[in-house]
Design a protein around this motif. Structure first.
Motif, PDB file in Angstrom:
ATOM      1  N   GLY A 183      -9.774  -1.454  -2.950  1.00 14.08           N
ATOM      2  CA  GLY A 183      -9.747  -2.545  -1.977  1.00 14.08           C
ATOM      3  C   GLY A 183     -10.468  -3.799  -2.426  1.00 14.08           C
TER       4      GLY A 183
ATOM      5  N   LEU B 285       0.858  -1.191   0.000  1.00 16.77           N
ATOM      6  CA  LEU B 285       0.000   0.000   0.000  1.00 16.77           C
ATOM      7  C   LEU B 285       0.887   1.231   0.000  1.00 16.77           C
ATOM      8  CD1 LEU B 285      -3.005   0.973   0.373  1.00 16.77           C
ATOM      9  CD2 LEU B 285      -2.550   0.965   2.829  1.00 16.77           C
ATOM     10  N   SER B 286       0.695   2.114  -0.999  1.00 12.42           N
ATOM     11  CA  SER B 286       1.565   3.285  -1.106  1.00 12.42           C
ATOM     12  C   SER B 286       0.784   4.493  -1.591  1.00 12.42           C
ATOM     13  CB  SER B 286       2.733   2.993  -2.057  1.00 12.42           C
ATOM     14  OG  SER B 286       2.259   2.667  -3.350  1.00 12.42           O
ATOM     15  N   ASP B 287       1.367   5.669  -1.371  1.00 11.59           N
ATOM     16  CA  ASP B 287       0.745   6.940  -1.770  1.00 11.59           C
ATOM     17  C   ASP B 287       1.671   7.643  -2.762  1.00 11.59           C
ATOM     18  OD1 ASP B 287      -0.748   9.225  -1.972  1.00 11.59           O
ATOM     19  OD2 ASP B 287      -0.130  10.053  -0.047  1.00 11.59           O
TER      20      ASP B 287
ATOM     21  N   PRO C 273      -7.176   5.693  -7.135  1.00 11.70           N
ATOM     22  CA  PRO C 273      -6.411   4.483  -6.820  1.00 11.70           C
ATOM     23  C   PRO C 273      -6.000   3.725  -8.078  1.00 11.70           C
ATOM     24  CG  PRO C 273      -8.466   4.592  -5.565  1.00 11.70           C
ATOM     25  CD  PRO C 273      -8.549   5.633  -6.609  1.00 11.70           C
TER      26      PRO C 273
ATOM     27  N   ALA D  48      -4.693  -0.209  -8.856  1.00 14.21           N
ATOM     28  CA  ALA D  48      -4.469  -1.530  -8.269  1.00 14.21           C
ATOM     29  C   ALA D  48      -3.860  -2.481  -9.288  1.00 14.21           C
ATOM     30  CB  ALA D  48      -5.775  -2.109  -7.748  1.00 14.21           C
TER      31      ALA D  48
ATOM     32  N   TYR E 183      -0.869  -4.862  -5.339  1.00 14.33           N
ATOM     33  CA  TYR E 183      -0.483  -3.476  -5.075  1.00 14.33           C
ATOM     34  C   TYR E 183      -1.721  -2.586  -5.089  1.00 14.33           C
ATOM     35  CZ  TYR E 183       4.219  -5.067  -6.399  1.00 14.33           C
ATOM     36  OH  TYR E 183       5.412  -5.751  -6.491  1.00 14.33           O
ATOM     37  N   GLU E 184      -1.780  -1.673  -4.142  1.00 17.69           N
ATOM     38  CA  GLU E 184      -2.777  -0.606  -4.154  1.00 17.69           C
ATOM     39  C   GLU E 184      -2.008   0.697  -4.049  1.00 17.69           C
ATOM     40  OE1 GLU E 184      -6.190   0.469  -5.078  1.00 17.69           O
ATOM     41  OE2 GLU E 184      -6.672  -1.276  -3.827  1.00 17.69           O
ATOM     42  N   LYS E 185      -1.901   1.385  -5.200  1.00 14.91           N
ATOM     43  CA  LYS E 185      -1.150   2.638  -5.259  1.00 14.91           C
ATOM     44  C   LYS E 185      -2.134   3.794  -5.360  1.00 14.91           C
ATOM     45  CE  LYS E 185       2.904   0.673  -7.595  1.00 14.91           C
ATOM     46  NZ  LYS E 185       3.928   0.897  -8.640  1.00 14.91           N
TER      47      LYS E 185
END
Length: 419
Positions: A315, A98-100, A229, A231, A221-223
């Motif tokens: 998600g 999980l990243s921003d 978002p 994914a 991955y969830e960026k």
């Protein structure tokens, strides 16, 4: 059962003299994944079930979609007894990153955080739907009517009467309960006058399959980017499913690019950690919305899955909520039957509504909050969310709570998942 034979069977079951009889205990409208899950969960219930699907089975299976399957959903399918049929076609993921955007603090969730072999799964539509179709056809108590269409419903005190169009014929059946599993635009819900609340987002989702040069290493991955978002979901054969959220105009412009231009833009978001990307198949785009039905039940009627609610795809929650709906309703129905209660009675059905409506609303709110907090560059929110990621990396209790919420291990667990 051949269509003509089934039509004759339905015709013989409904007669004027049998005014107070029931052709079926339960009629499910919608033979997608959620409707099939409910029918499968009722295999040993002793109830007679009619499942109605408008699309030809082969067309329904061919839908080019893929889903994240959460741990709780896998446990439900294990409890039904179908998971082993699905698993060979499904990818497992053991890590979630999980990243921003370009922020250096990446939160890594691993299977070891829960002492489990994996965190979840990713499945293409056919990998779920086809085993479910085959399973239901082996259920002696389930009549699978496909293709057929419900053209009218009448709710009475003791039954619901359903007119079904089969080829050029109209057949009528009576049931104790009608379950709508017929999608977000549910004709059954609309005909019953159940209103919905919610909104359409400013975003659309682009979905596409790709094959990276290097291994995806069973990692999802969830960026989060300020536009929405992004994914990456691992699939068998070292393929990945991309779910790319962007404002409507940007999403349309991206889909209008040729393959090389699109790949260049995709790589900027995706990164180069898996090497060169190869596009597999067409790109698809769909708008995003949040919706919650004002009621999940009326006398003789229950809504499940997208007929009851929709959420932002961040998600991968949507399908999993519907699977939990099906398991919960099956449990309520079977307990009521064992107690000699009327499964179509509103007081019985409200047990299901109380269970699922609040839990679904919690996830709808969670996904909405995630999207709004991360899909902007408003400085106070940017600082707050990055502080949140920094804290999550360093506070195991918060990290584990978030992980369990994401994969369905918070809230009430259906008995099917405990078997």
């Amino acid at each position: 059962m051949p269509l003509m034979q089934l039509s004759q069977t339905l015709s013989s079951q409904s007669t004027p003299e049998d005014k107070w009889g029931y052709d079926y205990d339960l009629v499910i409208v919608g033979g997608g994944i959620i409707g099939l899950t409910l029918a499968s969960a009722l295999k040993d219930s002793g109830l007679s079930v009619l499942l109605i699907e408008a699309k030809v089975a082969s067309i329904a299976v061919a839908k080019g979609q893929a889903y994240a399957i959460h741990m709780l959903s896998a446990l439900i399918y294990q409890g039904i007894g179908i998971w082993d049929k699905m698993l060979p076609q499904i990818a497992k993921y053991r890590q979630v990153r999980l990243s921003d955007a370009d922020y250096s603090e990446v939160v890594e969730f691993a299977a070891t955080d829960l002492d489990t072999p994996e965190l979840g799964y990713v499945a293409e539509h056919q990998a779920l739907l086809q085993p479910l179709q085959e399973f239901v056809q082996g259920c002696a108590n389930v009549t699978y009517l496909c293709p057929a269409e419900v053209v009218n419903t009448q709710y009475q005190q003791d039954a619901v009467t359903i007119d079904i169009k089969i080829a050029d014929d109209i057949q009528t059946v009576r049931s104790k309960l009608l379950v709508a599993a017929d999608g977000a635009r549910s004709p059954i819900r609309q005909a019953a006058g159940i209103k919905t609340s919610g909104w359409k987002y400013w975003q659309s989702c682009i979905v596409v399959f790709v094959k990276p040069e290097k291994s995806h290493n069973d990692t999802a991955y969830e960026k989060f980017w300020t536009s929405g978002p992004f994914a990456i979901l691992p699939l068998p054969g070292n393929r990945c499913r991309i779910v790319w959220t962007a404002p409507h105009a940007e999403a349309k412009a991206l889909c209008a690019l040729d393959d090389q231009q699109f790949l260049a833009e995709l790589t900027r978001r995706y990164g180069e950690h898996m090497g060169r990307l190869e596009l597999l198949g067409d790109r698809f785009i769909f708008p995003v919305q949040l919706m919650q039905s004002d009621r999940y039940v009326l006398p003789r009627l229950a809504l499940i899955g997208d007929a009851a609610h929709n959420c932002h795809p961040v998600g991968g929650q949507g399908l999993n909520l519907g699977i939990r709906d099906a398991a919960a309703l099956a449990q309520v129905i079977q307990k009521a039957t064992a107690a000699g209660e009327d499964i179509g009675n509103i007081q019985i059905l409200k047990r299901y509504e109380r269970w699922r409506k609040v839990e679904n609303l919690t996830i709808l709110g969670f996904t909405d909050l995630l999207d709004r907090v991360f899909s902007n560059n408003f400085l106070p929110l940017l600082l707050a969310r990055r502080l949140g990621l920094w804290i999550m990396r360093r506070v195991p209790v918060l990290k584990i709570f978030t992980l369990k919420l994401m994969i369905g291990l918070k809230g009430r667990t259906p008995e099917l998942a405990k078997r």
